[in-house]
Scaffold this motif. Structure first.
Motif, PDB file in Angstrom:
ATOM      1  N   UNK A  98       1.158  -1.280  -0.767  1.00  0.00           N
ATOM      2  CA  UNK A  98       0.226   0.146   0.473  1.00  0.00           C
ATOM      3  C   UNK A  98       1.339   1.088  -0.057  1.00  0.00           C
ATOM      4  N   UNK A  99       0.550   2.282  -0.856  1.00  0.00           N
ATOM      5  CA  UNK A  99       1.164   3.775  -0.808  1.00  0.00           C
ATOM      6  C   UNK A  99       0.405   4.505  -0.679  1.00  0.00           C
ATOM      7  N   UNK A 100       0.120   5.302   0.181  1.00  0.00           N
ATOM      8  CA  UNK A 100      -0.845   5.877   0.257  1.00  0.00           C
ATOM      9  C   UNK A 100      -0.451   6.862  -0.439  1.00  0.00           C
ATOM     10  N   UNK A 101      -1.525   6.669  -2.130  1.00  0.00           N
ATOM     11  CA  UNK A 101      -0.508   7.543  -3.359  1.00  0.00           C
ATOM     12  C   UNK A 101      -2.119   7.920  -4.039  1.00  0.00           C
ATOM     13  N   UNK A 102      -2.956   9.186  -4.469  1.00  0.00           N
ATOM     14  CA  UNK A 102      -3.756   8.598  -4.605  1.00  0.00           C
ATOM     15  C   UNK A 102      -3.871   9.650  -5.981  1.00  0.00           C
ATOM     16  N   UNK A 103      -2.623   9.781  -6.570  1.00  0.00           N
ATOM     17  CA  UNK A 103      -2.776   9.894  -7.819  1.00  0.00           C
ATOM     18  C   UNK A 103      -1.489   9.176  -8.957  1.00  0.00           C
ATOM     19  N   UNK A 104      -0.844   8.806  -7.621  1.00  0.00           N
ATOM     20  CA  UNK A 104       0.242   7.599  -8.791  1.00  0.00           C
ATOM     21  C   UNK A 104       1.153   7.691  -9.757  1.00  0.00           C
ATOM     22  N   UNK A 105       1.859   9.340  -8.337  1.00  0.00           N
ATOM     23  CA  UNK A 105       2.667   9.579  -9.456  1.00  0.00           C
ATOM     24  C   UNK A 105       3.875   9.637  -8.492  1.00  0.00           C
ATOM     25  N   UNK A 106       4.019   9.693  -7.673  1.00  0.00           N
ATOM     26  CA  UNK A 106       5.106   9.989  -6.645  1.00  0.00           C
ATOM     27  C   UNK A 106       5.216   8.209  -5.589  1.00  0.00           C
ATOM     28  N   UNK A 107       5.182   7.152  -6.725  1.00  0.00           N
ATOM     29  CA  UNK A 107       5.636   6.164  -5.813  1.00  0.00           C
ATOM     30  C   UNK A 107       7.118   5.740  -5.698  1.00  0.00           C
ATOM     31  N   UNK A 108       7.821   6.715  -6.843  1.00  0.00           N
ATOM     32  CA  UNK A 108       9.500   6.265  -6.204  1.00  0.00           C
ATOM     33  C   UNK A 108       9.812   7.276  -5.023  1.00  0.00           C
ATOM     34  N   UNK A 109       9.071   7.955  -5.140  1.00  0.00           N
ATOM     35  CA  UNK A 109       9.065   8.769  -3.697  1.00  0.00           C
ATOM     36  C   UNK A 109       9.330   8.609  -3.225  1.00  0.00           C
ATOM     37  N   UNK A 110       7.849   8.312  -2.393  1.00  0.00           N
ATOM     38  CA  UNK A 110       7.468   7.753  -1.610  1.00  0.00           C
ATOM     39  C   UNK A 110       8.058   5.837  -0.741  1.00  0.00           C
ATOM     40  N   UNK A 111       8.068   5.385  -1.954  1.00  0.00           N
ATOM     41  CA  UNK A 111       9.547   4.374  -1.428  1.00  0.00           C
ATOM     42  C   UNK A 111      10.673   4.784  -0.752  1.00  0.00           C
ATOM     43  N   UNK A 112      11.060   6.167  -1.310  1.00  0.00           N
ATOM     44  CA  UNK A 112      12.321   6.551  -0.934  1.00  0.00           C
ATOM     45  C   UNK A 112      11.881   6.811   0.401  1.00  0.00           C
ATOM     46  N   UNK A 113      11.214   7.807   0.856  1.00  0.00           N
ATOM     47  CA  UNK A 113      10.910   8.127   2.221  1.00  0.00           C
ATOM     48  C   UNK A 113      10.363   6.392   2.995  1.00  0.00           C
ATOM     49  N   UNK A 114      10.154   5.282   2.322  1.00  0.00           N
ATOM     50  CA  UNK A 114       9.600   4.517   2.684  1.00  0.00           C
ATOM     51  C   UNK A 114      11.383   3.511   3.392  1.00  0.00           C
ATOM     52  N   UNK A 115      12.145   3.717   2.584  1.00  0.00           N
ATOM     53  CA  UNK A 115      13.304   3.279   2.820  1.00  0.00           C
ATOM     54  C   UNK A 115      14.477   4.505   4.080  1.00  0.00           C
ATOM     55  N   UNK A 116      13.777   5.946   4.332  1.00  0.00           N
ATOM     56  CA  UNK A 116      14.686   6.148   5.023  1.00  0.00           C
ATOM     57  C   UNK A 116      13.769   5.892   6.804  1.00  0.00           C
TER      58      UNK A 116
END
Length: 195
Positions: free
Chosen positions: A9-27
């Motif tokens: 699950x990536x809380x992402x309403x528009x699906x254009x931030x997936x890479x960025x959110x995965x980066x935040x997750x890695x932090x």
């Protein structure tokens, strides 16, 4: 093709931030927080207490600190997304991966975890007592009304009083009292039909 349950699950309403959110997750994965899914997106918890969440929106992606009001925020990164409504949550917004400074983000997260360990939370504010002189007068004239009113929980009493006293004009207050008297006598709460 992978089954959809594989996709985190990536809380992402528009699906254009997936890479960025995965980066935040890695932090966030470098901290002691545990990922859970609440309200349809990733929320990170410490000791079953919600600490932060992440998500993507139309023009930005963000980390929100659920008790962010207690963060020192010396670098002035946090905003209150809904002034006058949101008491404790604060958001840190980004518009590109390059804006995410891992060291800074971790400092904020560690401070948020520390605040959680110390049990810093905003207590819900107590509702002020409302007095309706007009209703009081009715109860003096009609003891059965007073008895019926006293059978309600404090919360339901408060709803009646707020309904009456939120009217600006006296004549509106009187018409509201006339409306609620039969309800009170029938032991029907103001908002019972919506419950």
């Amino acid at each position: 093709m992978k089954p959809s349950s594989d996709k985190k699950h990536v809380w992402d309403k528009v699906n254009n931030w997936e890479e960025e959110l995965l980066f935040l997750k890695s932090i966030i994965d470098k901290t002691e927080l545990t990922e859970t899914i609440k309200w349809g997106g990733p929320i990170y918890v410490y000791n079953k207490k919600n600490v932060i969440g992440i998500g993507g929106f139309k023009n930005y992606f963000a980390i929100w600190f659920l008790n962010g009001v207690f963060l020192k925020d010396e670098k002035k990164r946090l905003i209150n997304a809904q002034e006058n409504k949101t008491k404790s949550m604060r958001q840190w917004r980004f518009t590109s991966k390059e804006e995410v400074n891992e060291k800074e983000v971790l400092e904020y997260i560690y401070e948020a975890i520390e605040n959680e360990k110390q049990g810093k939370i905003i207590q819900p504010s107590k509702k002020e007592t409302i007095i309706s002189e007009l209703l009081e007068e009715e109860m003096v004239l009609n003891p059965a009304l007073k008895q019926a009113f006293q059978k309600f929980t404090r919360y339901k009493q408060y709803e009646f009083l707020e309904y009456i006293e939120s009217a600006k004009q006296e004549k509106t207050k009187i018409s509201r009292i006339e409306k609620v008297i039969p309800m009170i006598l029938s032991n029907v709460g103001l908002n019972d039909k919506y419950r």
